[in-house]
Design a protein around this motif. Sequence first.
Motif, PDB file in Angstrom:
ATOM      1  N   UNK A 113      67.754  58.283 -23.292  1.00  0.00           N
ATOM      2  CA  UNK A 113      67.813  57.213 -24.284  1.00  0.00           C
ATOM      3  C   UNK A 113      66.648  56.246 -24.083  1.00  0.00           C
ATOM      4  N   UNK A 114      65.896  55.981 -25.120  1.00  0.00           N
ATOM      5  CA  UNK A 114      64.728  55.097 -24.959  1.00  0.00           C
ATOM      6  C   UNK A 114      65.135  53.647 -24.696  1.00  0.00           C
ATOM      7  N   UNK A 115      64.388  53.015 -23.831  1.00  0.00           N
ATOM      8  CA  UNK A 115      64.622  51.598 -23.558  1.00  0.00           C
ATOM      9  C   UNK A 115      63.725  50.789 -24.477  1.00  0.00           C
ATOM     10  N   UNK A 116      64.306  49.814 -25.183  1.00  0.00           N
ATOM     11  CA  UNK A 116      63.507  49.035 -26.139  1.00  0.00           C
ATOM     12  C   UNK A 116      62.391  48.258 -25.448  1.00  0.00           C
ATOM     13  N   UNK A 117      61.230  48.286 -26.049  1.00  0.00           N
ATOM     14  CA  UNK A 117      60.096  47.515 -25.540  1.00  0.00           C
ATOM     15  C   UNK A 117      60.222  46.072 -26.011  1.00  0.00           C
ATOM     16  N   UNK A 118      59.600  45.184 -25.292  1.00  0.00           N
ATOM     17  CA  UNK A 118      59.665  43.760 -25.651  1.00  0.00           C
ATOM     18  C   UNK A 118      58.310  43.109 -25.412  1.00  0.00           C
ATOM     19  N   UNK A 119      58.050  42.043 -26.125  1.00  0.00           N
ATOM     20  CA  UNK A 119      56.827  41.270 -25.911  1.00  0.00           C
ATOM     21  C   UNK A 119      57.201  39.819 -25.667  1.00  0.00           C
ATOM     22  N   UNK A 120      56.361  39.133 -24.962  1.00  0.00           N
ATOM     23  CA  UNK A 120      56.625  37.740 -24.635  1.00  0.00           C
ATOM     24  C   UNK A 120      56.416  36.845 -25.853  1.00  0.00           C
ATOM     25  N   UNK A 121      57.253  35.841 -25.938  1.00  0.00           N
ATOM     26  CA  UNK A 121      57.046  34.826 -26.974  1.00  0.00           C
ATOM     27  C   UNK A 121      55.824  34.011 -26.570  1.00  0.00           C
ATOM     28  N   UNK A 122      55.234  33.262 -27.499  1.00  0.00           N
ATOM     29  CA  UNK A 122      54.067  32.429 -27.141  1.00  0.00           C
ATOM     30  C   UNK A 122      54.336  31.535 -25.938  1.00  0.00           C
ATOM     31  N   UNK A 123      55.504  30.909 -25.882  1.00  0.00           N
ATOM     32  CA  UNK A 123      55.804  30.019 -24.768  1.00  0.00           C
ATOM     33  C   UNK A 123      55.990  30.802 -23.468  1.00  0.00           C
ATOM     34  N   UNK A 125      54.546  33.623 -22.752  1.00  0.00           N
ATOM     35  CA  UNK A 125      53.212  34.051 -22.340  1.00  0.00           C
ATOM     36  C   UNK A 125      52.463  32.909 -21.671  1.00  0.00           C
ATOM     37  N   UNK A 126      52.539  31.735 -22.257  1.00  0.00           N
ATOM     38  CA  UNK A 126      51.834  30.584 -21.687  1.00  0.00           C
ATOM     39  C   UNK A 126      52.360  30.278 -20.284  1.00  0.00           C
ATOM     40  N   UNK A 127      53.679  30.275 -20.121  1.00  0.00           N
ATOM     41  CA  UNK A 127      54.275  30.012 -18.807  1.00  0.00           C
ATOM     42  C   UNK A 127      53.865  31.073 -17.797  1.00  0.00           C
ATOM     43  N   UNK A 128      53.842  32.309 -18.226  1.00  0.00           N
ATOM     44  CA  UNK A 128      53.459  33.407 -17.348  1.00  0.00           C
ATOM     45  C   UNK A 128      52.015  33.277 -16.884  1.00  0.00           C
ATOM     46  N   UNK A 129      51.140  32.931 -17.805  1.00  0.00           N
ATOM     47  CA  UNK A 129      49.729  32.771 -17.465  1.00  0.00           C
ATOM     48  C   UNK A 129      49.510  31.599 -16.514  1.00  0.00           C
ATOM     49  N   UNK A 130      50.205  30.513 -16.774  1.00  0.00           N
ATOM     50  CA  UNK A 130      50.087  29.334 -15.915  1.00  0.00           C
ATOM     51  C   UNK A 130      50.504  29.692 -14.492  1.00  0.00           C
ATOM     52  N   UNK A 131      51.634  30.367 -14.355  1.00  0.00           N
ATOM     53  CA  UNK A 131      52.114  30.765 -13.029  1.00  0.00           C
ATOM     54  C   UNK A 131      51.135  31.710 -12.341  1.00  0.00           C
ATOM     55  N   UNK A 132      50.575  32.591 -13.112  1.00  0.00           N
ATOM     56  CA  UNK A 132      49.638  33.575 -12.570  1.00  0.00           C
ATOM     57  C   UNK A 132      48.377  32.891 -12.044  1.00  0.00           C
ATOM     58  N   UNK A 133      47.825  31.959 -12.832  1.00  0.00           N
ATOM     59  CA  UNK A 133      46.595  31.286 -12.415  1.00  0.00           C
ATOM     60  C   UNK A 133      46.845  30.308 -11.267  1.00  0.00           C
ATOM     61  N   UNK A 134      47.987  29.683 -11.247  1.00  0.00           N
ATOM     62  CA  UNK A 134      48.320  28.788 -10.133  1.00  0.00           C
ATOM     63  C   UNK A 134      48.407  29.581  -8.828  1.00  0.00           C
ATOM     64  N   UNK A 135      49.026  30.739  -8.886  1.00  0.00           N
ATOM     65  CA  UNK A 135      49.144  31.581  -7.701  1.00  0.00           C
ATOM     66  C   UNK A 135      47.772  32.054  -7.250  1.00  0.00           C
ATOM     67  N   UNK A 136      46.943  32.465  -8.198  1.00  0.00           N
ATOM     68  CA  UNK A 136      45.600  32.935  -7.878  1.00  0.00           C
ATOM     69  C   UNK A 136      44.762  31.817  -7.268  1.00  0.00           C
ATOM     70  N   UNK A 137      44.949  30.604  -7.777  1.00  0.00           N
ATOM     71  CA  UNK A 137      44.200  29.453  -7.264  1.00  0.00           C
ATOM     72  C   UNK A 137      44.566  29.172  -5.809  1.00  0.00           C
ATOM     73  N   UNK A 177      45.945  30.859 -27.262  1.00  0.00           N
ATOM     74  CA  UNK A 177      47.369  30.721 -27.525  1.00  0.00           C
ATOM     75  C   UNK A 177      47.661  30.574 -29.009  1.00  0.00           C
ATOM     76  N   UNK A 178      46.777  29.867 -29.711  1.00  0.00           N
ATOM     77  CA  UNK A 178      46.958  29.677 -31.153  1.00  0.00           C
ATOM     78  C   UNK A 178      46.898  31.020 -31.879  1.00  0.00           C
ATOM     79  N   UNK A 179      45.958  31.876 -31.456  1.00  0.00           N
ATOM     80  CA  UNK A 179      45.817  33.195 -32.080  1.00  0.00           C
ATOM     81  C   UNK A 179      47.047  34.066 -31.790  1.00  0.00           C
ATOM     82  N   UNK A 180      47.515  33.994 -30.549  1.00  0.00           N
ATOM     83  CA  UNK A 180      48.691  34.778 -30.182  1.00  0.00           C
ATOM     84  C   UNK A 180      49.905  34.318 -30.974  1.00  0.00           C
ATOM     85  N   UNK A 181      50.057  33.013 -31.109  1.00  0.00           N
ATOM     86  CA  UNK A 181      51.192  32.466 -31.841  1.00  0.00           C
ATOM     87  C   UNK A 181      51.143  32.869 -33.311  1.00  0.00           C
TER      88      UNK A 181
END
Length: 281
Positions: A113-123, A125-137, A177-181
């Motif tokens: 049975x296929x598992x449904x794919x999902x995409x992040x909402x704009x918010x 995605x923004x939270x995910x990117x912020x966390x990612x860059x903070x960790x990298x920093x 972010x504006x383009x993604x939204x």
Amino acid sequence: MKQASPHSRNFHSRFLMAAVMLGTISFFLFSFTSKRMAEDFLQQLGITRVSADEKISSSLLGGYLDQYGLRNAKNIATGNRSAVTKDLLAYTKQYASSPAFQQAYSQLRENNKPKPSAIQSPEELRTSLVDQYKKSLLETEASMKKADPSMKSIFEPILTSIKQELKNAEDPNSKTMAMYKKNYPEMLKSLEASNQQQVANWESKYPANKLLFVKERLKQFMEETSNIDFTAQLIEKNGKKYFANQAYEHKGNRWKMAFRAGKEVVEPARAFVQSWMDEIK
């Protein structure tokens, strides 16, 4: 058509080629109502009922022939091949309607049975990117402190780049972010359509009714055993046999299996398969 050794060739062609006939399609297929007859039949094959049921499941569900452990098959094949073919097919139809086969099929269906794919909402995605860059920093700053002073010039531009990316990610009005939204609603719609198509494909390949799944295997069997030229002549070269008609050398393995099985096996098998297909609605 290349041939195996005499012992191997006799075993395969005489293992009632009903099984070989069904090749990757199924092992057995038709109703068998006498328990005593079934027990005698399995005893002749040299396998237990449990082992037989496992072979049927692996053949019907997995799409390949499981003949391992059938130590007496060669001897049985020397008898009435048509009758044994019917017995083989008969036992399977009974098992294919059993709770055990239903359970095995249900598990196979659920596993695929296929598992449904999902995409992040704009918010999201923004939270995910912020966390990612903070960790990298933090990681880059820690590495810089441990590094030799001469390496500082290498780390500084990296830190500058990460800080800029973090700033952009924290800004909900950034161009990225504006383009993604802006594209998010359309991406969501496209993803939902894709998920629905995957489910539709799954339901088509693995229908809720297990017999409809088996029916597709039966159709394949009928297609692959049609128009077998049982009168085809063989010629021997260097100890191996080939079809005199070179066109037959390009036939698929299942067509050649059907030829080796012989008319006495293929025709009754096809008749039974067609009859069973007609029953499945």
